[in-house]
Motif scaffolding. Structure first.
Motif, mmCIF file in Angstrom:
data_model
loop_
_atom_site.group_PDB
_atom_site.id
_atom_site.type_symbol
_atom_site.label_atom_id
_atom_site.label_comp_id
_atom_site.label_asym_id
_atom_site.label_seq_id
_atom_site.Cartn_x
_atom_site.Cartn_y
_atom_site.Cartn_z
ATOM 1 N N ASP A 1 47.953 29.120 41.097
ATOM 2 C CA ASP A 1 47.418 28.174 42.079
ATOM 3 C C ASP A 1 46.426 28.800 43.058
ATOM 4 O OD1 ASP A 1 49.066 26.343 40.846
ATOM 5 O OD2 ASP A 1 50.643 26.471 42.353
ATOM 6 N N GLU A 2 46.741 29.981 43.568
ATOM 7 C CA GLU A 2 45.863 30.588 44.571
ATOM 8 C C GLU A 2 44.501 30.944 43.972
ATOM 9 O OE1 GLU A 2 45.855 34.358 47.725
ATOM 10 O OE2 GLU A 2 47.718 33.731 46.745
ATOM 11 N N THR B 1 42.588 27.603 42.987
ATOM 12 C CA THR B 1 42.069 26.879 44.150
ATOM 13 C C THR B 1 40.852 27.572 44.730
ATOM 14 O OG1 THR B 1 44.280 26.043 44.685
ATOM 15 C CG2 THR B 1 42.645 26.028 46.448
ATOM 16 N N SER B 2 40.910 28.902 44.820
ATOM 17 C CA SER B 2 39.781 29.672 45.339
ATOM 18 C C SER B 2 38.551 29.511 44.464
ATOM 19 C CB SER B 2 40.165 31.151 45.445
ATOM 20 O OG SER B 2 39.067 31.930 45.850
#
Length: 269
Positions: free
Chosen positions: A43-44, A47-48
């Motif tokens: 996810d991190e 998203t970035s």
């Protein structure tokens, strides 16, 4: 890097798009005018990345059909259509001797590497059949072409993808939907590094270490190692109108390795 917007306005889902080959492809597709949805469990990172390319991110475990269905629904809600599905998510496997293969581990790998492909093709097809057009790309591997390049479970999953894509291409062609595969070899990435860590039992192996080991293996293109950008460019070609009459094909991106095999053991020296 210049662009002629070969995918202008095309809505694309890339599974496993948060890092590695998927991320390189997401960036290149966006540069060429595509609206990119990254579907991943990282996810991190995901998203970035979408913040930098103006896309969308959705948490997606491809082993769960409902997650893949949600990714396709996001495309339809966001832009009203789905043009390109890049089924790229996969995991490495290390199962030792066939005489001792762990069936639970095999089933877990197949849930991602093979069932995940079925989910992606199925859900994309449902959206694309209505539009009477679309492009589906699946990531296979050189391990599907030659024995000994991967674990038994990984090899099984990647070769099955080739048959699945050909079968799907036969059916979906009547709706104007193309289905193709890409089979990379020796592309330094986190996934390949994971494979080396499993094989060599060395948890500290980095992508730089993998690049050095891969460079020891002879291929037709001496002095030239594979890059994630090479696979991304192959995906761009298959997704573009330039490949409009290509379906049921497996595009091998290996620098000629599977054509001119030498000695696999050099990789582990």
């Amino acid at each position: 890097m210049s662009s002629n917007f070969r995918l202008k306005g095309k809505v694309t889902i890339i599974t496993g798009g948060a890092r590695g080959i998927g991320a390189a492809t997401a960036k290149l597709f966006a540069l060429n005018g595509a609206h990119v949805i990254i579907a991943d469990i990282l996810d991190e990172l995901g998203t970035s990345l979408v913040e930098s390319i103006g896309g969308r991110y959705i948490h997606c475990d491809v082993a769960k059909e409902s997650d893949v269905e949600s990714a396709v629904q996001l495309a339809l809600t966001w832009k009203g259509h789905l043009d390109i599905m890049f089924n790229n998510a996969g995991i490495p496997g290390m199962d030792g001797s066939i005489a001792n293969i762990d069936m639970d581990k095999l089933n877990r790998l197949l849930a991602v590497n093979l069932n995940g492909m079925v989910h992606g093709i199925k859900q994309a097809a449902r959206a694309m059949i209505k539009a009477q057009s679309g492009c589906i790309i699946c990531t296979s591997s050189s391990a599907a072409l030659m024995g000994g390049l991967g674990s038994h479970s990984y090899t099984l999953s990647k070769e099955a993808i080739l048959g699945l894509a050909k079968s799907a291409a036969c059916e979906l062609g009547m709706y104007g939907i193309r289905v193709n595969c890409i089979s990379p070899h020796g592309i330094p990435s986190e996934m390949l590094a994971d494979g080396y860590r499993n094989v060599l039992k060395e948890p500290e192996i980095s992508i730089d270490d993998v690049e050095k080991r891969v460079a020891k293996v002879d291929n037709v293109l001496r002095g030239r190692n594979g890059r994630m950008a090479d696979v991304a460019q192959a995906a761009l070609f298959l997704a573009s109108d330039e490949a409009g009459f290509i379906t049921g094909h497996n595009l091998v991106v290996d620098g000629g390795f599977t054509t001119c095999f030498t000695n696999m053991r050099l990789m582990y020296q």
